[in-house]
Each structure stands twice: as C-alpha cells, then as structure tokens.
Design a protein around this motif. Sequence first.
Motif, PDB file in Angstrom:
ATOM      1  N   ARG A 157       0.837  -1.218   0.000  1.00 22.78           N
ATOM      2  CA  ARG A 157       0.000   0.000   0.000  1.00 22.78           C
ATOM      3  C   ARG A 157       0.860   1.252   0.000  1.00 22.78           C
ATOM      4  N   LEU A 158       1.936   1.233   0.803  1.00 25.20           N
ATOM      5  CA  LEU A 158       2.832   2.389   0.848  1.00 25.20           C
ATOM      6  C   LEU A 158       3.466   2.658  -0.515  1.00 25.20           C
ATOM      7  N   ALA A 159       4.029   1.622  -1.123  1.00 19.78           N
ATOM      8  CA  ALA A 159       4.717   1.798  -2.398  1.00 19.78           C
ATOM      9  C   ALA A 159       3.764   2.264  -3.490  1.00 19.78           C
ATOM     10  N   GLY A 160       2.535   1.761  -3.475  1.00 16.69           N
ATOM     11  CA  GLY A 160       1.566   2.173  -4.484  1.00 16.69           C
ATOM     12  C   GLY A 160       1.065   3.583  -4.277  1.00 16.69           C
ATOM     13  N   ALA A 161       0.814   3.964  -3.028  1.00 14.09           N
ATOM     14  CA  ALA A 161       0.306   5.312  -2.744  1.00 14.09           C
ATOM     15  C   ALA A 161       1.334   6.389  -3.054  1.00 14.09           C
ATOM     16  N   TRP A 218      -0.397  -1.617 -11.526  1.00 14.40           N
ATOM     17  CA  TRP A 218      -0.494  -0.577 -12.558  1.00 14.40           C
ATOM     18  C   TRP A 218       0.435   0.595 -12.268  1.00 14.40           C
ATOM     19  N   VAL A 219       0.715   0.866 -10.983  1.00 21.67           N
ATOM     20  CA  VAL A 219       1.691   1.907 -10.664  1.00 21.67           C
ATOM     21  C   VAL A 219       3.081   1.486 -11.133  1.00 21.67           C
ATOM     22  N   ASN A 220       3.438   0.218 -10.902  1.00 22.40           N
ATOM     23  CA  ASN A 220       4.738  -0.251 -11.363  1.00 22.40           C
ATOM     24  C   ASN A 220       4.810  -0.233 -12.888  1.00 22.40           C
ATOM     25  N   GLY A 221       3.695  -0.544 -13.547  1.00 28.96           N
ATOM     26  CA  GLY A 221       3.661  -0.431 -15.000  1.00 28.96           C
ATOM     27  C   GLY A 221       3.901   0.994 -15.456  1.00 28.96           C
ATOM     28  N   LEU A 279       8.612  -0.913  -5.404  1.00 35.00           N
ATOM     29  CA  LEU A 279       7.457  -1.593  -5.989  1.00 35.00           C
ATOM     30  C   LEU A 279       7.815  -3.027  -6.368  1.00 35.00           C
ATOM     31  N   GLY A 280       9.007  -3.206  -6.938  1.00 36.21           N
ATOM     32  CA  GLY A 280       9.435  -4.554  -7.297  1.00 36.21           C
ATOM     33  C   GLY A 280       9.526  -5.458  -6.085  1.00 36.21           C
ATOM     34  N   ARG A 281      10.124  -4.940  -4.994  1.00 34.81           N
ATOM     35  CA  ARG A 281      10.231  -5.747  -3.769  1.00 34.81           C
ATOM     36  C   ARG A 281       8.859  -6.080  -3.201  1.00 34.81           C
ATOM     37  N   ALA A 282       7.987  -5.090  -3.195  1.00 38.36           N
ATOM     38  CA  ALA A 282       6.653  -5.302  -2.613  1.00 38.36           C
ATOM     39  C   ALA A 282       5.853  -6.318  -3.419  1.00 38.36           C
ATOM     40  N   LEU A 283       5.918  -6.247  -4.740  1.00 37.00           N
ATOM     41  CA  LEU A 283       5.158  -7.180  -5.579  1.00 37.00           C
ATOM     42  C   LEU A 283       5.710  -8.599  -5.466  1.00 37.00           C
ATOM     43  N   GLY A 304      10.995  12.952  -9.361  1.00 38.17           N
ATOM     44  CA  GLY A 304      12.361  12.556  -9.692  1.00 38.17           C
ATOM     45  C   GLY A 304      12.879  11.322  -8.990  1.00 38.17           C
ATOM     46  N   TYR A 305      11.991  10.385  -8.584  1.00 36.07           N
ATOM     47  CA  TYR A 305      12.448   9.182  -7.872  1.00 36.07           C
ATOM     48  C   TYR A 305      11.947   7.904  -8.546  1.00 36.07           C
ATOM     49  N   LEU A 306      11.959   7.884  -9.868  1.00 38.29           N
ATOM     50  CA  LEU A 306      11.480   6.708 -10.594  1.00 38.29           C
ATOM     51  C   LEU A 306      12.274   5.456 -10.230  1.00 38.29           C
ATOM     52  N   ALA A 307      13.594   5.570 -10.190  1.00 38.92           N
ATOM     53  CA  ALA A 307      14.416   4.388  -9.929  1.00 38.92           C
ATOM     54  C   ALA A 307      14.141   3.814  -8.545  1.00 38.92           C
ATOM     55  N   GLU A 308      14.055   4.671  -7.550  1.00 41.48           N
ATOM     56  CA  GLU A 308      13.781   4.169  -6.202  1.00 41.48           C
ATOM     57  C   GLU A 308      12.368   3.608  -6.119  1.00 41.48           C
ATOM     58  N   GLY A 309      11.421   4.261  -6.799  1.00 38.12           N
ATOM     59  CA  GLY A 309      10.060   3.732  -6.824  1.00 38.12           C
ATOM     60  C   GLY A 309      10.013   2.348  -7.425  1.00 38.12           C
ATOM     61  N   GLY A 310      10.748   2.149  -8.534  1.00 36.95           N
ATOM     62  CA  GLY A 310      10.795   0.828  -9.148  1.00 36.95           C
ATOM     63  C   GLY A 310      11.380  -0.215  -8.210  1.00 36.95           C
ATOM     64  N   TYR A 311      12.380   0.187  -7.418  1.00 34.53           N
ATOM     65  CA  TYR A 311      13.008  -0.730  -6.467  1.00 34.53           C
ATOM     66  C   TYR A 311      11.996  -1.195  -5.412  1.00 34.53           C
TER      67      TYR A 311
END
Length: 756
Positions: free
Chosen positions: A389-393, A430-433, A411-415, A402-409
């Motif tokens: 929930r945190l990563a998606g919100a 869909w957020v990770n997409g 979201l990937g771990r959470a999924l 400006g934090y796409l790379a960290e977001g991908g990190y």
Amino acid sequence: MGRRPDIAEVKRQLSGTRLLTLTGVGGVGKTRLAARAAAELRRSFRDGVWLVELADLTGPELVPHAVATALGLHDDTGRDRLEVLAEQLRARSLLLVLDNCEHLLDACAALAARLLRAAPGLRVLATSRQPLGVAGEQVWPVPPLVVPEPEAARRQDTALTLFAERAAAVAPDFTLTAENLPTVARLCKQLDGLPLAIELAAVRVRALTVGEIEERLHDRYGLLTGGSRAALPRHQTLRAAVDWSFELCAPREQLLWARLSVFAGSFDLAAAGAVCSGDGLLVEEVFDLVAGLMDKSILSREDHPAGARYRLLETLRQFGLEKLGEPARIVVQHKHCAHYLRLIERAEREWFGPRQLETFRWLESEHANVRAALEFCLSAPERAECGLRLAGALWCYWTGCGYLAEGGYWLGRALEQNLADRPARRKALWVNGYVANLQGRLAVARDCLTEVKALAEGDGDEVVLAYAVHRLGCLSLLGDDLDNAVELFGSAIDRYNRLGLVNGHVLMSYVELAVALSFRGEFDRAARLCHTAYGLSSAAGERWASAYATFCLGLVDFCRGDLAAARAGAQASLRVKRDFHDLLGIVLAVELLAWTAAAEGRPERAAVLLGAAEAQWGAVGYPLFGSRHFLQPHAGCVAETRAALGEAAYIAAHERGRDLTTEAAIDLALDLRPPARSRPVRAGAPDALTKRERQVAELVAEGLSNKEIAERLVIAVRTAEGHVERILQKLGFSSRARIAAWVAQRRNRDSGSAER
C-alpha cells in the motif's frame, strides 16, 4: 571547536590518498571533523564537496540512491545504479564525504572502489567506526579532544572550551574561572575528551555544580568497570555518559527517548505525538517532553520550510533502540508505519489540489522515514501488504518528483512478496507499470499492465481497468503505435468520466492523448484537450499535471510554427517542473526550447540546450523515449544546428550544454543566466595518448561503435572498450562526442600549421 591540528592532518592525508576513512568511537567527532575539513577543501575541487549522510539508511541497496540524491544526479533508466554513478562522475573533480558507514560497510566499500576506479578526479572521505577495507584506503583514527592536567589547566584548551560553551548555552552565567578550571579539567579527563560525552555532561550545570557532575560520573564509572579506571575503553566512557544522561531524565523522558529512536532522520511534533504516545504517554505530554529532551541536548532542532523538525544524534538513537527492546520496538515501529501510511495516503489524495507543492516538500522532508517504513513492512511476510500500500500510494512521489528508480526498487520488492490478488496488489501493478514505462523497462511495464488488466476484466473492477487501459495507451504512444494509443487513451477517458474520477491521472490522459494527436497532425483537437486539462487543473488548484498540459500546448504551437507561443509554453512548464524536481518534465521542456531556438535562428543556444537535454535524458531514461515521433523534430534540430554552426562549433556548444548541472541548464533555458562562454575542447598533449589510443580516437571521431572499432583493428571488443575508457580518463572527457571534438580540433590545428 579547537580541531585545527586535526583538520590540517585530514587535509594533508587527503592530498596523498584518494580514500581516507576517519575511524573512532561514536561521539568522538568524526562527522564534524569531516564536514569542517571538507568545507575548507571546497576550492580544491572543481565540482565541489558533497556530504552523503548514511545513518538513516536501512539497507545496502539504497547506498547508491543516497549518493545520487545528495549529488543531485538522477537516473531513472532502471540500469545498475552504481554503474550509472560511475558514468556520471567519470569526468568530475569532487570530494565525496560518506558519513556513518559502519552499518553498511560492504555496500560503502563496493561503491567507493567502483567510483574511485571510474573517476580519476574523485576523492572520498569516509567516517566509520571501522575501516571500509578497500585497497588503497588510508585510515586515520580521530583522537579525542586534548585534555590538560588539572594543575596545568588553561582556558584555551579545547576540551575545556567545549564544556564552557555548552554549559553557557544552558546557564548563561557560567564561565571558566581559576576556581573551577581544575574541576572542569578533571571532569573532561574522566570523559576521555569525547566531545559528545562532554556536551551531555555540560548541559547538567543548569541543575548541578561541576563538582556534583564529576562525583556522579565517578560513581557511574565504578559501577561499569569495577573500579578499574585504567581498564576503561573509550566506548565505555561514552556509554557511561549516555547512560548517566538517560538516568537523569525523568521516567517519561526516558520512555519518549526510547520510542523516538524508531524515527529515521528528522521528524516533526505531530509525528512524535502520533507514534510515541499511548501506553503511559499522553499526546499532549509528548510535546512538553520534546522540549525537555532538547534542553538536555538529547534532541536537536532543525528549521524546515514546513516547520520545526527534530533529530536524535545517531549514537543516542542507537542507545534508545537498545533501551526500547525488541518487543516494544516492533510495537512502536508498527505505529510508525501506520502513521506514515495514513499520511501518505492522504498526501496521495492531496496531490490533486492546492496543497500539491506543500505535499511534495513534506514528502521530501520525510524521505528517510518513508524508507524506514517500507523496509520495516517488507522485512516480514505479515507486514508485506502494508508495504504494498505504501509503495503504491507513493506513485506521485516516484513519478512526479524525480524518484522513478527508487520507486521501481520498492514496488518490485513489494510485488515479489505479495503474490495473492488483492486491491493493494492491483494498484501496485499498474503503478509499477507506469513507473517502468517511464524508465524504459517496457517488458516489465507490459507484464504488469497486462496482468492487472486481465484481473480487472475478470471481476469487473472498473477503476483498476481504467488505470490499466490508460497506461497501456502510454506503452502504445512510446511504441509509436499512434492509432492504438489514441484508441486506448480515448477508452480510458470515457471510463474515467463514467466513474466520475477527476485526478492527476485523468488530467494526464488528456495530455497524453493530445501528444498522440499532435503527432498525427490533429492540432486543433490536441489543443482543445490541453485547454480542458488545464481548466480542470486550475479549478482544483493543481500545478503538476497542468504544467504538462502547458508543455503540450507549446508542442502544438511549435508544430504550427508559432515559435513565440511555443517558447512561452515550454518556459512556463519548466518553471513549475523545477519546483517539483520533475526531471522528465524538465528535460521535455528543455528539449522543446532547443527545437524552438533552432527554428528562431539561434543555433548556438539550440546546440547548448540540446547538450543539456542529452545529459538529462541519460538520467531520465532512453532519449526521447526511443519514439520516432519525438526523435523526428530532434533530428531536424540537430541537422539544422550542425549546418549553421559547423561540426567543431556544434560539438563545442553541445558539450558546454552537457557540462551544465540541471539547475544551470534550467537557468539558461529560462533566460536567467547568460549562455556559457565558448571555450575550446581541451586539446591534450600530443603524447597524452599512445599510438593505438590515437588510432582508436580517430575511429571514435568517425562515429564507429566499440564493436566496429574492434572489427576495423582486429581486436577484441573488450579491448576496444578499454582503449576508449582510457582515452576518456586521460583527456578528462565525459563522452565520445568530446573525443570527436578533440580529434577535429587537432586536425584543424595540424591543417593550419601545414598551410602556414
């Protein structure tokens, strides 16, 4: 205070080594010494000195992210962060201060070794309780402050001065006198000259005499060491001072100190009240107790645009965690996580509204706590859904700031940890997409969006289906399938309208449809969509998505030939994107301004802006998304500018743009600074390169790839890569284009000499 000989020694050692690690017990002053020495060395490094604070990090994978953030370097391509940092620092001359490495030794060692190998102009100053263990590392143990013998005590001795300064801060009438100097000296000696221990003792003069402080500390040492003063190591000295300070706090202050230790970095009063109250502490008590801990130098206060924030020194935070104990720590961390989940989900809702910029600034200030909450959630299966929930919100923070790379990190771990179909997983998919699409990780984006679309269609989840269709439209747009993109965006907009949704995603669907239409030449319809999006944004007080609508209007104006309107639209968008640190929005605006400058007959400005945009595209992702519709006007701008300036002048101007920082590039694009003065590409001595390297440089100038160079010279590709790497290092260049310019200048110079 009074570290002049130590500062001089650190500077001397750094002149002879590229990696210096300051070691010593917590509280000895490693951080302050490193910061002071680095500040005095600013002029020695062309690209400055930079402090990276690592104490708040919870995992080794985040070390490169923290370094990139501290340096203001961005890369959202999904590539290995360490390799990207090495690439971006290769031609820079700077001092990197890595503070508090001890809990991340392996990660810090790997980072230092890789960056030092790649960047000849880089030096690293680290602070750690133990060495990094990297080849070539110089280790210097930080000594405690000098403490005189009591009978020879003088006012100017550094340990005494520190005690007097800190004591006077809480008791203004305190001064060093002939009477109390010997006692202060004995006290400082008992504290082994450790600055933190001295500061903790000094604040007690408000309630105790120096003699009473000395007597109580003497009792503490006897308890810890069985009376053997000679056997007391410095870490036990500090432990005694901190433990004594803890026991002198009131029981409720002790409880708050322990609970506050779950925060990473700084925190505000509201967070302290929400996380630390309950089970013996009322919310209203927390606010008063914070003031008490500040008076005792346990907490420090920091001013922030959003209000006052507070911080525990890392040594005191670790002590607090120990006092809190494992069962209680888990309870308080659950409250910490719940607090930030609640606030982040509220921030997500407020992202579409007048508090948007305030939301961004709050998220920036809480970045360390966000990381700590995510790490806590994803460290145990029973908490993993909260992490999802945190990563998606946080989509607005990942994609908009400006934090796409960290977001991908994250979201990937959470999924990976949440395989069962739940609403939180669907949103994270869909957020990770969305994030992966912007990074250029198209296969990941397609997998996520295809999966979530199928799930939503299976049970009629219309909201998730609308988001999935929308983001699949983005995939088609960047894949140059304009007809499918237009169809998908139109379908998403219809779905949003039926659901009554109005938010940042909805606005972006209008803008992205407008981009697709403008590429199809449907300028009137595209402009109407941008005006619709802008109107909805203005009505809500929203700025981030409206800036993309403004950019798209500028793009439409450029395609129509209205260059003044195109320039105004791009600059208006850029001003907003700068506030949010939205690197994608920034680079799109700079790119459009380069095209406009070329069309206006200003080729040198166009070339500089193209260089600046190219440098930023390397951080955002694949240049212009790899889309031929974006690349077509870009290629036209390059060709027109090259023809107007000539090859050598174009390369020189382009490289001046590449050398600009993001802030400098924005200033130039907004006409807030004059264009960078033309300067020749560094020629290098004729013998700077070996005969083979000069041969390789000539082939680079012809535009050959490493593989093509290897084939031409009948050598291995890795050998060709090594030659190019050494050429870049020897000449201090950051790109192959700089090599080409260097070769061109040498040819021109040699040609001129032959004619004369």
